[in-house]
Design a protein around this motif. Structure first.
Motif, PDB file in Angstrom:
ATOM      1  N   ARG A 101      39.191  40.335  35.944  1.00  0.00           N
ATOM      2  CA  ARG A 101      39.565  39.303  36.724  1.00  0.00           C
ATOM      3  C   ARG A 101      39.143  39.630  38.129  1.00  0.00           C
ATOM      4  NH1 ARG A 101      43.946  35.782  37.010  1.00  0.00           N
ATOM      5  NH2 ARG A 101      44.660  35.063  39.077  1.00  0.00           N
ATOM      6  N   GLU A 102      39.356  40.907  38.679  1.00  0.00           N
ATOM      7  CA  GLU A 102      38.795  41.000  39.870  1.00  0.00           C
ATOM      8  C   GLU A 102      37.262  40.897  40.121  1.00  0.00           C
ATOM      9  OE1 GLU A 102      38.489  44.686  43.068  1.00  0.00           O
ATOM     10  OE2 GLU A 102      40.068  44.813  41.494  1.00  0.00           O
ATOM     11  N   ARG A 103      36.501  40.983  39.128  1.00  0.00           N
ATOM     12  CA  ARG A 103      34.944  40.839  39.058  1.00  0.00           C
ATOM     13  C   ARG A 103      34.741  39.632  39.213  1.00  0.00           C
ATOM     14  NH1 ARG A 103      34.906  44.395  34.620  1.00  0.00           N
ATOM     15  NH2 ARG A 103      33.538  42.858  33.522  1.00  0.00           N
ATOM     16  N   LEU A 104      35.518  38.956  38.320  1.00  0.00           N
ATOM     17  CA  LEU A 104      35.272  37.231  38.379  1.00  0.00           C
ATOM     18  C   LEU A 104      35.490  36.677  39.743  1.00  0.00           C
ATOM     19  CD1 LEU A 104      37.080  36.353  34.829  1.00  0.00           C
ATOM     20  CD2 LEU A 104      34.769  35.924  35.644  1.00  0.00           C
ATOM     21  N   VAL A 105      36.529  37.075  40.449  1.00  0.00           N
ATOM     22  CA  VAL A 105      36.925  36.530  41.564  1.00  0.00           C
ATOM     23  C   VAL A 105      35.761  37.092  42.775  1.00  0.00           C
ATOM     24  CG1 VAL A 105      38.692  36.608  43.726  1.00  0.00           C
ATOM     25  CG2 VAL A 105      39.408  36.458  41.324  1.00  0.00           C
ATOM     26  N   THR A 106      35.517  38.042  42.615  1.00  0.00           N
ATOM     27  CA  THR A 106      34.492  38.844  43.662  1.00  0.00           C
ATOM     28  C   THR A 106      33.037  38.075  43.395  1.00  0.00           C
ATOM     29  OG1 THR A 106      35.559  41.016  43.742  1.00  0.00           O
ATOM     30  CG2 THR A 106      33.026  40.754  44.149  1.00  0.00           C
ATOM     31  N   GLU A 107      32.773  37.942  42.026  1.00  0.00           N
ATOM     32  CA  GLU A 107      31.321  37.423  42.047  1.00  0.00           C
ATOM     33  C   GLU A 107      31.459  35.722  42.217  1.00  0.00           C
ATOM     34  OE1 GLU A 107      28.517  38.971  41.577  1.00  0.00           O
ATOM     35  OE2 GLU A 107      29.630  40.613  41.501  1.00  0.00           O
ATOM     36  N   MET A 113      33.430  34.135  44.354  1.00  0.00           N
ATOM     37  CA  MET A 113      33.307  33.934  45.627  1.00  0.00           C
ATOM     38  C   MET A 113      31.988  33.936  46.475  1.00  0.00           C
ATOM     39  SD  MET A 113      36.204  32.609  46.656  1.00  0.00           S
ATOM     40  CE  MET A 113      36.426  32.836  48.314  1.00  0.00           C
ATOM     41  N   ARG A 114      31.227  35.011  45.935  1.00  0.00           N
ATOM     42  CA  ARG A 114      29.914  35.297  46.306  1.00  0.00           C
ATOM     43  C   ARG A 114      29.015  34.405  45.961  1.00  0.00           C
ATOM     44  NH1 ARG A 114      25.286  36.959  44.157  1.00  0.00           N
ATOM     45  NH2 ARG A 114      26.147  37.436  42.199  1.00  0.00           N
ATOM     46  N   LEU A 115      29.139  33.575  44.794  1.00  0.00           N
ATOM     47  CA  LEU A 115      28.201  32.696  44.322  1.00  0.00           C
ATOM     48  C   LEU A 115      28.524  31.340  45.185  1.00  0.00           C
ATOM     49  CD1 LEU A 115      27.875  33.537  40.466  1.00  0.00           C
ATOM     50  CD2 LEU A 115      25.949  33.582  41.931  1.00  0.00           C
ATOM     51  N   PHE A 116      29.818  31.056  45.293  1.00  0.00           N
ATOM     52  CA  PHE A 116      30.237  30.012  46.051  1.00  0.00           C
ATOM     53  C   PHE A 116      29.612  29.876  47.281  1.00  0.00           C
ATOM     54  CE2 PHE A 116      34.503  29.792  43.200  1.00  0.00           C
ATOM     55  CZ  PHE A 116      33.607  29.358  42.287  1.00  0.00           C
ATOM     56  N   ILE A 169      28.765  32.367  36.723  1.00  0.00           N
ATOM     57  CA  ILE A 169      30.088  33.469  37.233  1.00  0.00           C
ATOM     58  C   ILE A 169      30.356  34.353  36.217  1.00  0.00           C
ATOM     59  CG2 ILE A 169      32.347  33.542  37.888  1.00  0.00           C
ATOM     60  CD1 ILE A 169      32.201  30.659  38.658  1.00  0.00           C
ATOM     61  N   GLU A 170      30.227  33.894  34.794  1.00  0.00           N
ATOM     62  CA  GLU A 170      30.489  34.918  33.697  1.00  0.00           C
ATOM     63  C   GLU A 170      29.193  35.790  33.893  1.00  0.00           C
ATOM     64  OE1 GLU A 170      32.822  32.162  30.705  1.00  0.00           O
ATOM     65  OE2 GLU A 170      30.502  32.153  30.591  1.00  0.00           O
ATOM     66  N   ALA A 171      28.087  35.365  33.892  1.00  0.00           N
ATOM     67  CA  ALA A 171      26.894  36.496  33.808  1.00  0.00           C
ATOM     68  C   ALA A 171      27.181  37.453  35.098  1.00  0.00           C
ATOM     69  CB  ALA A 171      25.543  35.800  33.848  1.00  0.00           C
ATOM     70  N   ALA A 172      27.380  36.862  36.303  1.00  0.00           N
ATOM     71  CA  ALA A 172      27.381  37.690  37.326  1.00  0.00           C
ATOM     72  C   ALA A 172      28.481  38.836  37.335  1.00  0.00           C
ATOM     73  CB  ALA A 172      27.614  37.009  38.783  1.00  0.00           C
ATOM     74  N   ALA A 173      29.745  38.590  36.679  1.00  0.00           N
ATOM     75  CA  ALA A 173      30.696  39.400  36.392  1.00  0.00           C
ATOM     76  C   ALA A 173      30.408  40.216  35.133  1.00  0.00           C
ATOM     77  CB  ALA A 173      32.092  38.529  36.180  1.00  0.00           C
ATOM     78  N   SER A 220      30.186  32.216  27.201  1.00  0.00           N
ATOM     79  CA  SER A 220      31.173  32.447  26.300  1.00  0.00           C
ATOM     80  C   SER A 220      32.627  31.986  26.166  1.00  0.00           C
ATOM     81  CB  SER A 220      31.204  33.961  26.059  1.00  0.00           C
ATOM     82  OG  SER A 220      31.694  34.493  27.555  1.00  0.00           O
ATOM     83  N   GLY A 221      32.873  31.366  27.422  1.00  0.00           N
ATOM     84  CA  GLY A 221      33.839  30.887  27.872  1.00  0.00           C
ATOM     85  C   GLY A 221      35.124  32.032  28.220  1.00  0.00           C
ATOM     86  N   ALA A 222      34.621  33.361  28.478  1.00  0.00           N
ATOM     87  CA  ALA A 222      35.360  34.123  28.776  1.00  0.00           C
ATOM     88  C   ALA A 222      36.205  34.194  30.073  1.00  0.00           C
ATOM     89  CB  ALA A 222      34.684  35.765  28.939  1.00  0.00           C
ATOM     90  N   LEU A 223      35.541  33.428  30.962  1.00  0.00           N
ATOM     91  CA  LEU A 223      36.324  33.183  32.237  1.00  0.00           C
ATOM     92  C   LEU A 223      37.727  32.503  31.939  1.00  0.00           C
ATOM     93  CD1 LEU A 223      34.754  31.637  35.445  1.00  0.00           C
ATOM     94  CD2 LEU A 223      36.786  30.493  34.599  1.00  0.00           C
ATOM     95  N   TYR A 224      37.831  31.763  31.061  1.00  0.00           N
ATOM     96  CA  TYR A 224      38.990  30.871  30.706  1.00  0.00           C
ATOM     97  C   TYR A 224      40.088  31.695  30.315  1.00  0.00           C
ATOM     98  CZ  TYR A 224      36.007  26.972  31.916  1.00  0.00           C
ATOM     99  OH  TYR A 224      35.055  26.117  32.420  1.00  0.00           O
ATOM    100  N   ARG A 225      39.547  32.876  29.739  1.00  0.00           N
ATOM    101  CA  ARG A 225      40.924  33.898  29.525  1.00  0.00           C
ATOM    102  C   ARG A 225      41.682  34.410  30.641  1.00  0.00           C
ATOM    103  NH1 ARG A 225      37.107  35.374  25.013  1.00  0.00           N
ATOM    104  NH2 ARG A 225      36.342  37.151  26.526  1.00  0.00           N
TER     105      ARG A 225
END
Length: 202
Positions: free
Chosen positions: A8-14, A16-19, A32-36, A42-47
């Motif tokens: 979850r933290e990696r998703l937020v960090t990456e 915000m960097r990409l945005f 975002i998924e790839a960067a994290a 894969s839709g892993a972000l939605y978990r």
């Protein structure tokens, strides 16, 4: 060896960097998924987040929490009692805040107003809060000035700090064209001269 950050933290960090570099609209969930470090598409972000907007909201919350943890500027000046010395410390403080909040500021600059009310509110809270802190400081140093004069001086002070950093980002420079020490020396001299002149001390 340092343990990897939670997903979850990696998703937020990456995110915000990409945005901040690509813009909210131009950044896809797959990117975002790839960067994290997750499988792209894969839709892993939605978990972890129900939407990209929810991910942005989490990033904004993290930025605001960090901002709340920073010191009130008045606590920086205990015992200084010198206009130029306090302005120098103040300038460094403002540069630090802008650097800490650079991602949020860049996201706001790349996102149309109204697209994300949460983002608009966070940006306004940051900029308005810094303006208010700076205006309060000017008022303490020059109590004879009227509130409008204090607000104008505060806006000039903050906008020149923001402008210095945005110019670096705009031209994709790794370092400011003018070193911070040199820039702050001139920033301090100009504001101190103007405050003294308006207060009738020169």
């Amino acid at each position: 060896m340092t343990a990897p950050a939670p997903t979850r933290e990696r998703l937020v960090t990456e995110a915000m960097r990409l945005f901040s570099t690509k813009g909210f609209e131009a950044t896809s969930v797959s990117q975002i998924e790839a960067a994290a470090g997750l499988a792209a598409g894969s839709g892993a972000l939605y978990r972890h987040f129900k939407s990209k907007d929810a991910l942005l909201a989490a990033g904004i919350d993290r930025q605001l929490d960090r901002r709340r943890a920073m010191h009130d500027i008045r606590a920086l000046f205990a015992g200084l009692g010198d206009l130029q010395a306090e302005l120098t410390v103040l300038g460094r403080y403002l540069l630090t805040v802008v650097d800490e909040e650079r991602e949020l500021l860049q996201i706001a600059a790349r996102t149309p107003a109204g697209r994300s009310p949460r983002l608009d509110t966070a940006y306004a809270a940051l900029v308005d809060g810094l303006n208010a802190e700076l205006a309060d400081w000017v008022t303490a140093w020059a109590p004879t000035l009227n509130p409008e004069q204090c607000r104008v001086l505060a806006a000039l002070g903050l906008n020149s700090i923001l402008g210095a950093r945005f110019a670096t980002s705009l031209f994709h420079e790794s370092e400011p064209r003018i070193p911070d020490d040199r820039y702050l020396a001139e920033w301090t001299a100009l504001l101190a001269t103007r405050i003294d002149a308006l207060a009738g001390r020169t």
